[in-house]
Design a protein around this motif. Structure first.
Motif, PDB file in Angstrom:
ATOM      1  N   PHE A   1      -6.249  -0.445  -2.680  1.00 35.24           N
ATOM      2  CA  PHE A   1      -6.522  -0.670  -1.264  1.00 35.24           C
ATOM      3  C   PHE A   1      -7.973  -0.393  -0.932  1.00 35.24           C
ATOM      4  O   PHE A   1      -8.554  -1.040  -0.057  1.00 35.24           O
ATOM      5  CB  PHE A   1      -5.604   0.201  -0.402  1.00 35.24           C
ATOM      6  CG  PHE A   1      -5.548  -0.257   1.015  1.00 35.24           C
ATOM      7  CD1 PHE A   1      -6.203   0.433   2.010  1.00 35.24           C
ATOM      8  CD2 PHE A   1      -4.871  -1.405   1.352  1.00 35.24           C
ATOM      9  CE1 PHE A   1      -6.168  -0.006   3.313  1.00 35.24           C
ATOM     10  CE2 PHE A   1      -4.826  -1.856   2.652  1.00 35.24           C
ATOM     11  CZ  PHE A   1      -5.479  -1.152   3.634  1.00 35.24           C
TER      12      PHE A   1
ATOM     13  N   TYR B   1      -9.758  -3.431  -1.515  1.00 31.37           N
ATOM     14  CA  TYR B   1      -9.624  -4.353  -0.391  1.00 31.37           C
ATOM     15  C   TYR B   1     -10.613  -4.028   0.720  1.00 31.37           C
ATOM     16  O   TYR B   1     -11.247  -4.923   1.284  1.00 31.37           O
ATOM     17  CB  TYR B   1      -8.184  -4.310   0.143  1.00 31.37           C
ATOM     18  CG  TYR B   1      -7.999  -5.005   1.463  1.00 31.37           C
ATOM     19  CD1 TYR B   1      -7.733  -4.281   2.623  1.00 31.37           C
ATOM     20  CD2 TYR B   1      -8.079  -6.379   1.554  1.00 31.37           C
ATOM     21  CE1 TYR B   1      -7.566  -4.920   3.827  1.00 31.37           C
ATOM     22  CE2 TYR B   1      -7.911  -7.022   2.759  1.00 31.37           C
ATOM     23  CZ  TYR B   1      -7.651  -6.285   3.900  1.00 31.37           C
ATOM     24  OH  TYR B   1      -7.492  -6.917   5.093  1.00 31.37           O
TER      25      TYR B   1
ATOM     26  N   LEU C   1       1.584   6.412   3.996  1.00 32.56           N
ATOM     27  CA  LEU C   1       0.539   5.573   3.409  1.00 32.56           C
ATOM     28  C   LEU C   1       0.563   4.179   4.009  1.00 32.56           C
ATOM     29  O   LEU C   1      -0.472   3.576   4.275  1.00 32.56           O
ATOM     30  CB  LEU C   1       0.769   5.492   1.899  1.00 32.56           C
ATOM     31  CG  LEU C   1      -0.361   4.930   1.068  1.00 32.56           C
ATOM     32  CD1 LEU C   1      -1.615   5.698   1.296  1.00 32.56           C
ATOM     33  CD2 LEU C   1       0.028   4.972  -0.388  1.00 32.56           C
ATOM     34  N   VAL C   2       1.762   3.668   4.253  1.00 31.01           N
ATOM     35  CA  VAL C   2       1.901   2.326   4.809  1.00 31.01           C
ATOM     36  C   VAL C   2       1.321   2.262   6.210  1.00 31.01           C
ATOM     37  O   VAL C   2       0.664   1.293   6.590  1.00 31.01           O
ATOM     38  CB  VAL C   2       3.392   1.933   4.796  1.00 31.01           C
ATOM     39  CG1 VAL C   2       3.630   0.775   5.698  1.00 31.01           C
ATOM     40  CG2 VAL C   2       3.822   1.612   3.407  1.00 31.01           C
TER      41      VAL C   2
ATOM     42  N   MET D   1      -2.409   2.101   5.848  1.00 31.70           N
ATOM     43  CA  MET D   1      -2.844   0.775   5.407  1.00 31.70           C
ATOM     44  C   MET D   1      -2.758  -0.224   6.549  1.00 31.70           C
ATOM     45  O   MET D   1      -3.649  -1.056   6.743  1.00 31.70           O
ATOM     46  CB  MET D   1      -1.981   0.289   4.235  1.00 31.70           C
ATOM     47  CG  MET D   1      -2.241   1.019   2.948  1.00 31.70           C
ATOM     48  SD  MET D   1      -1.769   0.049   1.525  1.00 31.70           S
ATOM     49  CE  MET D   1      -0.008   0.111   1.658  1.00 31.70           C
TER      50      MET D   1
ATOM     51  N   LEU E   1      -2.946   0.347   9.750  1.00 28.39           N
ATOM     52  CA  LEU E   1      -3.994   0.596  10.726  1.00 28.39           C
ATOM     53  C   LEU E   1      -5.333   0.072  10.237  1.00 28.39           C
ATOM     54  O   LEU E   1      -6.080  -0.583  10.979  1.00 28.39           O
ATOM     55  CB  LEU E   1      -4.082   2.108  10.986  1.00 28.39           C
ATOM     56  CG  LEU E   1      -4.953   2.502  12.157  1.00 28.39           C
ATOM     57  CD1 LEU E   1      -4.447   1.874  13.419  1.00 28.39           C
ATOM     58  CD2 LEU E   1      -4.988   4.005  12.279  1.00 28.39           C
ATOM     59  N   THR E   2      -5.640   0.323   8.962  1.00 28.48           N
ATOM     60  CA  THR E   2      -6.887  -0.199   8.401  1.00 28.48           C
ATOM     61  C   THR E   2      -6.922  -1.713   8.479  1.00 28.48           C
ATOM     62  O   THR E   2      -7.935  -2.307   8.854  1.00 28.48           O
ATOM     63  CB  THR E   2      -7.020   0.240   6.940  1.00 28.48           C
ATOM     64  OG1 THR E   2      -6.785   1.633   6.857  1.00 28.48           O
ATOM     65  CG2 THR E   2      -8.380  -0.073   6.398  1.00 28.48           C
ATOM     66  N   ALA E   3      -5.790  -2.362   8.166  1.00 26.15           N
ATOM     67  CA  ALA E   3      -5.759  -3.827   8.204  1.00 26.15           C
ATOM     68  C   ALA E   3      -5.958  -4.330   9.624  1.00 26.15           C
ATOM     69  O   ALA E   3      -6.637  -5.347   9.844  1.00 26.15           O
ATOM     70  CB  ALA E   3      -4.437  -4.333   7.644  1.00 26.15           C
TER      71      ALA E   3
END
Lengths: 457, 124, 146
Positions: free
Chosen positions: A125, A128, B68-69, B72, B74-76
């Motif tokens: 990640f 990414y 973790l999801v 991820m 939030l970052t996306a």
């Protein structure tokens, strides 16, 4: 500590340069100094890694599976050195010729941040996130210059690559769901035990995402407009630094993380790679303008990397890695020299052309040689014939470009700045020197390729 | 539950892809937004466990939710937000130049500009 | 867009949006919220002012918003310092202080950690970035309409 140093220098420099006006000479030269400092830190790190083995640190001091792993192994560090080197050459070229817009130096440093981060990470990640930082810089750079055509090419480039990023993100999510971890080492160990159908789907997602980035056929349609309509320094950055994300991604995600999927899909990859080589080379012969021909040449050369990966094994990976490292250097020479005039630039272009076609003495000759060797070892006569035909076709279109650019009358009276020509010629001489003395290049690439064969760490 | 989420992700992605192929550039931007959001939903769907907070000491028999999801996703969201801004600025710049956000008009303008250039200039 | 009702609502919503943003920033470790969402909420309040009143009047009333680019710059410098200063001290990047065995400074129920500094930096960056973008769009729109 030295693992974080190149990234820290590049990132701080990018932020510090952002409010400054890049068109002033002192700002341009300051950015060159800062990027050189980051490059020097990268070279120091590479000496350390090539001598002592991979260097790893986990952010926040956590354990490797829990925190984000920053990892500099031989494969990542050589790609980082080649990419940041290409960025440095493009930046120096642009500052010598006069920067057109104020944001150029800061953007080059942001791209250096993104590239350094993604080559030196061991977490999928995190890859990414830095991938998106590089793409954001690229999207803004694609609109560099004030002509109308560049904006439309920039729009196509942006939309297609955003789609590619979404596909990559889906692949990362699927990988996390299937293996339960984001750490590259753990993934490469766990993927063998997962069901084949999910692994193959994940492999397809990553293949599509990186093919879009690298410009492989049939995902290359965004590439010719943007290479044709950009300024030469921007085209150099795209071909010499940004495309490396695609090749590194294919090598790292294909050969290391998803090795069973790569072996399973090898026949398909050979067909795709062959299609890319033939399509790119044939199109390069028939198009009108030289920059378009160079763009299709980039499409064709990307196919060789896929062929090397598909052949697999020690020889195949070695060929793929070497080709992926020499190709950006060739592109830097070609894109910059095609913009210059005079016999020095013509000589540099000729050297770059020889390297692409695989004619000695040049670094590209060894790339082609290793591919020949790998396909002969594999026992596939069609592949050998294909590589030979590809080399012949590339010699043909390179000759056409050279003819159009450097032999035509009426252009030899205009001379470009001396230092720009000297810069391009020195990179070309490096390629010739590597052609006469390939041993360091070969042993470093061999070390990088062996990382893939060792699998999990 | 998984089927419902998968269908939603598919419908979002399909609508976004359909919009991407339209002539109007604003619809293309909307399509990109839908596609990015479908990816974010896919991330959240990757770990569908509702349980206790993942802070030590853990309850031995209960379910733990996956943080973790969420990080991820939030970052996306942040990344796609930044890119949507970038895309809209690009479309706005094209609009200022051509006074149209229609792709056909832009292609026509480009063809006109192509025709006016001398052969010498398009060598590069 | 400029009826009396929208003007009144826009004026009323500005301060509450800042307060909610601050609450989200501070409570990000226990409840929903973190630097990014706080920045988005705060800049939504500001964006409403720009949309309803136009950039000239908004920036006359609140001249601080003209410095939004500098705020974003300060935000990202703060974030980068929190990330990379531990490297200079010999620790891995993004190591947060105080460590698990050390004493934490409290202000009521709020703890002072470098992670809070990181979130404040992200908040400043997001707020500055969005306000800069909105203000640039507002200026460009006015220029193209005139």
């Amino acid at each position: 500590m030295i693992l974080a140093l190149p990234l820290a220098i590049a990132w701080f420099s990018a932020v510090l340069l952002a409010p400054l006006n890049g068109r002033r000479r002192w700002v341009g030269w300051l950015s060159i100094v800062l990027l050189s400092a980051s490059f020097a830190a990268l070279l120091w790190l590479s000496v350390d890694v090539l001598r002592d083995g991979a260097n790893q640190v986990v952010a926040g001091g956590w354990e490797p599976g829990v925190g984000i792993t920053l990892r500099a192994d031989e494969l990542g560090i050589v790609f980082a050195v080649v990419s940041i080197g290409a960025l440095l050459v493009a930046l120096v070229y642009e500052v010598i010729n006069g920067v057109h817009e104020s944001f150029f130096p800061a953007l080059v440093l942001f791209m250096a941040t993104g590239l350094t981060g993604l080559f030196l990470t061991g977490d999928v990640f995190n890859f990414y996130v830095f991938f998106e930082i590089s793409m954001a810089s690229a999207f803004v750079l694609s609109g560099y210059g004030r002509e109308q055509r560049q904006l439309r090419a920039a729009l196509i480039f942006t939309v297609v690559n955003l789609l590619g990023s979404v596909i990559f993100l889906s692949g990362v999510t699927a990988l996390y769901h299937v293996t339960g971890t984001l750490d590259m080492g753990q993934i490469s160990r766990l993927i063998g035990e997962r069901t084949a159908s999910s692994s193959i789907l994940i492999g397809v997602l990553f293949l599509v995402a990186f093919s879009i980035k690298l410009g492989l056929f049939p995902f290359h349609f965004w590439l010719p407009p943007i290479y044709r309509d950009s300024w030469p320094s921007v085209a150099t950055i795209f071909a010499g630094a940004l495309a490396n994300i695609g090749s590194y991604g294919l090598i790292r995600f294909g050969a290391e993380l998803l090795e069973p999927v790569l072996r399973f899909g090898a026949p398909v990859l050979i067909i795709l790679g062959a299609g890319s080589v033939l399509y790119g080379s044939l199109q390069a012969i028939t198009v009108r303008t030289s920059s378009e021909a160079l763009a299709y040449s980039a499409v064709g050369n990307a196919g060789y990397i896929l062929l090397g990966l598909a052949i697999g094994g020690s020889a195949g990976y070695f060929a793929a890695v070497l080709f992926a490292l020499v190709n950006p250097v060739n592109k830097v020479i070609l894109f910059l020299a095609s913009d210059l005039r005079g016999w020095l630039a013509g000589a540099a272009f000729a050297i770059g052309a020889f390297s692409v076609a695989g004619i000695p003495p040049s670094a590209g000759f060894f790339g082609k040689l290793l591919l020949f060797q790998a396909s002969i070892d594999d026992g596939n006569p069609w592949l050998v014939a294909l590589i030979f035909i590809g080399g012949a076709l590339s010699f043909l279109y390179m000759l056409r470009i050279y003819q159009r650019g450097f032999w035509a009358d009426g252009k030899t009276d205009l001379f470009s700045p001396f230092w720009a020509r000297a810069l391009v010629l020195s990179v070309a001489l490096l390629v010739v020197a590597l052609g006469f003395w390939p041993e360091p290049m070969l042993s470093i690439s061999r070390q990088a390729a062996d990382v893939l064969l060792l699998g999990g760490h | 539950m998984i089927l419902l989420l998968s269908l939603t992700v598919a419908v979002l992605f399909g609508s976004g892809a359909y919009l991407l192929m339209k002539r109007d550039l604003i619809r293309v931007a909307a399509g990109i937004t839908l596609i990015s959001n479908s990816a974010v939903l896919f991330i959240i769907a990757a770990a569908l466990r509702r349980g206790e907070a993942p802070i030590y000491p853990l309850p031995h028999d209960g379910l733990i939710s996956d943080p973790l999801v969420q990080a991820m996703a939030l970052t996306a969201i942040v990344i796609s937000f930044g890119f949507t801004t970038l895309l809209l600025s690009l479309i706005y710049r094209l609009f200022v130049m051509h006074h149209s956000v229609d792709q056909e008009d832009l292609a026509d303008a480009e063809r006109e500009a192509d025709g006016e250039l001398e052969p010498e200039h398009i060598w590069r | 867009m400029t009826t009396v009702l929208t003007k009144m609502v826009a004026r009323l919503l500005l301060l509450p949006s800042f307060v909610i943003a601050l609450a989200m920033l501070v409570h990000g470790y226990i409840n929903v919220g973190d630097g990014f969402s706080a920045g988005v909420v705060a800049s939504s309040g500001v964006a409403l002012q720009y949309i309803v009143f136009g950039w000239r009047e908004s920036e006359t009333r609140f001249p601080a918003w003209r410095f939004a680019p500098q705020v974003a710059f300060a935000g990202i410098m703060l974030v980068l310092l929190v990330v990379f200063v531990p490297v200079a001290l010999g620790k891995p990047i993004l190591t947060h202080y105080p460590r698990s065995h050390m004493h934490v400074v409290h202000l009521g129920s709020i703890e002072f950690l470098t992670a809070v500094l990181f979130d404040v930096g992200v908040f400043l960056l997001v707020f500055g970035f969005i306000v800069t973008t909105i203000s640039m769009f507002a200026r460009a729109a006015e220029r193209s309409h005139s």
